[in-house]
Design a protein around this motif. Structure first.
Motif, PDB file in Angstrom:
ATOM      1  N   SER A  14       0.827  -1.080   0.053  1.00 13.76           N
ATOM      2  CA  SER A  14      -0.034   0.084   0.196  1.00 13.76           C
ATOM      3  C   SER A  14       0.636   1.275   0.051  1.00 13.76           C
ATOM      4  CB  SER A  14      -0.959  -0.053   1.260  1.00 13.76           C
ATOM      5  OG  SER A  14      -0.156   0.068   2.349  1.00 13.76           O
ATOM      6  N   ALA A  15       0.217   2.193  -0.136  1.00 17.95           N
ATOM      7  CA  ALA A  15       0.832   3.817  -0.088  1.00 17.95           C
ATOM      8  C   ALA A  15       1.787   3.848   1.357  1.00 17.95           C
ATOM      9  CB  ALA A  15      -0.076   4.816  -0.178  1.00 17.95           C
ATOM     10  N   PHE A  16       1.038   3.353   2.257  1.00 17.05           N
ATOM     11  CA  PHE A  16       1.824   3.390   3.446  1.00 17.05           C
ATOM     12  C   PHE A  16       3.315   2.581   3.780  1.00 17.05           C
ATOM     13  CE2 PHE A  16       2.666   1.736   7.976  1.00 17.05           C
ATOM     14  CZ  PHE A  16       2.588   2.919   8.675  1.00 17.05           C
ATOM     15  N   HIS A  17       2.841   1.543   2.946  1.00 17.53           N
ATOM     16  CA  HIS A  17       4.441   0.775   2.974  1.00 17.53           C
ATOM     17  C   HIS A  17       5.359   1.615   2.210  1.00 17.53           C
ATOM     18  CE1 HIS A  17       1.585  -2.890   3.469  1.00 17.53           C
ATOM     19  NE2 HIS A  17       2.525  -2.973   4.639  1.00 17.53           N
ATOM     20  N   ILE A  18       5.197   1.940   1.106  1.00 22.51           N
ATOM     21  CA  ILE A  18       5.873   2.886   0.450  1.00 22.51           C
ATOM     22  C   ILE A  18       6.585   3.921   0.831  1.00 22.51           C
ATOM     23  CG2 ILE A  18       6.236   4.294  -1.950  1.00 22.51           C
ATOM     24  CD1 ILE A  18       5.944   1.180  -2.244  1.00 22.51           C
ATOM     25  N   LYS A  19       5.595   4.680   1.641  1.00 14.87           N
ATOM     26  CA  LYS A  19       6.136   5.780   2.672  1.00 14.87           C
ATOM     27  C   LYS A  19       6.892   5.530   3.673  1.00 14.87           C
ATOM     28  CE  LYS A  19       4.234   9.618   5.663  1.00 14.87           C
ATOM     29  NZ  LYS A  19       2.951  10.423   5.954  1.00 14.87           N
ATOM     30  N   THR A  20       6.693   4.308   4.302  1.00 17.23           N
ATOM     31  CA  THR A  20       7.527   3.670   5.313  1.00 17.23           C
ATOM     32  C   THR A  20       9.005   3.449   4.762  1.00 17.23           C
ATOM     33  OG1 THR A  20       5.755   2.922   6.326  1.00 17.23           O
ATOM     34  CG2 THR A  20       7.816   2.031   7.135  1.00 17.23           C
ATOM     35  N   THR A  21       9.117   2.953   3.662  1.00 17.32           N
ATOM     36  CA  THR A  21      10.093   2.439   3.013  1.00 17.32           C
ATOM     37  C   THR A  21      11.082   3.496   2.621  1.00 17.32           C
ATOM     38  OG1 THR A  21       9.454   0.400   1.983  1.00 17.32           O
ATOM     39  CG2 THR A  21      11.181   1.472   1.046  1.00 17.32           C
ATOM     40  N   LEU A  22      10.298   4.646   2.066  1.00 19.10           N
ATOM     41  CA  LEU A  22      11.113   5.902   1.748  1.00 19.10           C
ATOM     42  C   LEU A  22      11.588   6.685   2.893  1.00 19.10           C
ATOM     43  CD1 LEU A  22       8.856   7.260  -1.149  1.00 19.10           C
ATOM     44  CD2 LEU A  22      10.737   6.189  -1.206  1.00 19.10           C
ATOM     45  N   ALA A 136       6.308  -3.769   7.116  1.00 21.81           N
ATOM     46  CA  ALA A 136       6.125  -4.593   5.853  1.00 21.81           C
ATOM     47  C   ALA A 136       5.663  -5.503   5.890  1.00 21.81           C
ATOM     48  CB  ALA A 136       7.743  -4.633   5.408  1.00 21.81           C
ATOM     49  N   ASN A 137       4.796  -5.953   4.917  1.00 21.20           N
ATOM     50  CA  ASN A 137       3.979  -7.104   4.805  1.00 21.20           C
ATOM     51  C   ASN A 137       4.930  -8.254   4.320  1.00 21.20           C
ATOM     52  OD1 ASN A 137       4.528  -6.407   2.159  1.00 21.20           O
ATOM     53  ND2 ASN A 137       2.558  -6.793   1.402  1.00 21.20           N
ATOM     54  N   ARG A 138       4.396  -9.687   4.542  1.00 19.55           N
ATOM     55  CA  ARG A 138       5.428 -10.682   4.418  1.00 19.55           C
ATOM     56  C   ARG A 138       5.956 -10.711   3.114  1.00 19.55           C
ATOM     57  NH1 ARG A 138       4.500 -15.617   2.425  1.00 19.55           N
ATOM     58  NH2 ARG A 138       2.232 -15.047   2.351  1.00 19.55           N
ATOM     59  N   LYS A 139       5.057 -10.712   1.993  1.00 22.40           N
ATOM     60  CA  LYS A 139       5.356 -10.793   0.593  1.00 22.40           C
ATOM     61  C   LYS A 139       6.435  -9.893   0.252  1.00 22.40           C
ATOM     62  CE  LYS A 139       3.331 -11.118  -4.100  1.00 22.40           C
ATOM     63  NZ  LYS A 139       2.209 -10.910  -4.916  1.00 22.40           N
ATOM     64  N   ASP A 140       6.395  -8.588   0.493  1.00 17.00           N
ATOM     65  CA  ASP A 140       7.509  -7.705  -0.065  1.00 17.00           C
ATOM     66  C   ASP A 140       8.377  -6.941   0.913  1.00 17.00           C
ATOM     67  OD1 ASP A 140       5.556  -7.193  -2.650  1.00 17.00           O
ATOM     68  OD2 ASP A 140       4.041  -6.484  -1.127  1.00 17.00           O
ATOM     69  N   ARG A 141       8.453  -7.886   1.951  1.00 13.32           N
ATOM     70  CA  ARG A 141       9.370  -7.401   2.983  1.00 13.32           C
ATOM     71  C   ARG A 141      10.803  -7.260   2.583  1.00 13.32           C
ATOM     72  NH1 ARG A 141       8.130 -10.665   7.175  1.00 13.32           N
ATOM     73  NH2 ARG A 141       6.474  -9.136   7.950  1.00 13.32           N
TER      74      ARG A 141
END
Length: 211
Positions: A14-22, A136-141
């Motif tokens: 999700s957008a939250f995962h992207i934001k967290t990563t950035l 992160a979610n499991r698949k994309d961690r």
């Protein structure tokens, strides 16, 4: 036994995962920038500070590495008492250390502020991957951690190289290296602002509930 984090682990990116990563990657960007910049501008520092730097060069590099070790150990322990609580202090240390480099006048002063910078970098080596992995979610961690880790570190190193090339040949040596090193405070300040709004990680929340 039912996994209480199954919904979080199995949800799509999700957008939250992207934001967290950035945001996590921005801290790693600062790491790559600051560590690389010190090596790139060292010849300019020698010209600026003169012979007083001879014999102190090892101290300048050892000081930041020592800061890395201590920062990782200290914040590795502190992270047990909350991720969000300390997720920003690392960037604050990096900001102060980077900015202070612009105002030093002796090799000893530079070694001290680079030790402070090293503390922040070492802390971020613990906190950024930890927080990103727990969000992160499991698949994309794995992919998300690769982006926020190695990729962003190299982008930071490239950024310091471009900054050095931009100012080294156009400004006096005494001014050029100060601008290059102090510029590392800019992304670190942005990181501080961004991390203030992040919630505590779900895995740490579950840990505290079960403790």
């Amino acid at each position: 036994m039912k996994n209480p984090l199954k919904e979080w682990d199995e949800k799509g990116i999700s957008a939250f995962h992207i934001k967290t990563t950035l945001v996590a990657g921005a801290g790693t960007f600062v790491d790559g920038y600051d560590l690389t910049a010190g090596s790139l501008v060292f010849p300019l520092i020698e010209k600026s500070l003169g012979q007083g730097l001879v014999g102190s060069s090892e101290i300048l590099f050892v000081s930041i590495i020592l800061g890395n070790f201590l920062g990782a150990i200290i914040f590795g322990y502190l992270a047990r008492h909350g991720r969000k609580k300390f997720y920003g202090i690392d960037a604050m240390l990096m900001s102060l250390g980077a900015l202070a480099q612009a105002f030093i006048s002796t090799p000893l002063q530079l070694a001290v502020v680079r030790f402070l910078l090293g503390l922040g970098i070492g802390a971020d080596y613990v906190l950024s991957p930890l927080v990103n992995a727990e969000y992160a979610n499991r698949k994309d961690r794995g992919k998300l951690m690769a982006i926020s880790g190695g990729l962003m570190w190299n982008v930071g190193a490239l950024g310091s190289t471009l900054m050095t090339l931009a100012v080294a040949n156009s400004l006096p040596p005494d001014l050029a290296w100060r601008i290059v090193l102090a510029s590392g405070a800019i992304p670190a300040l942005i990181v501080i602002y961004a991390r203030r709004k992040f919630p505590e990680t779900p895995r740490y929340m579950l840990y505290t509930e079960r403790s």
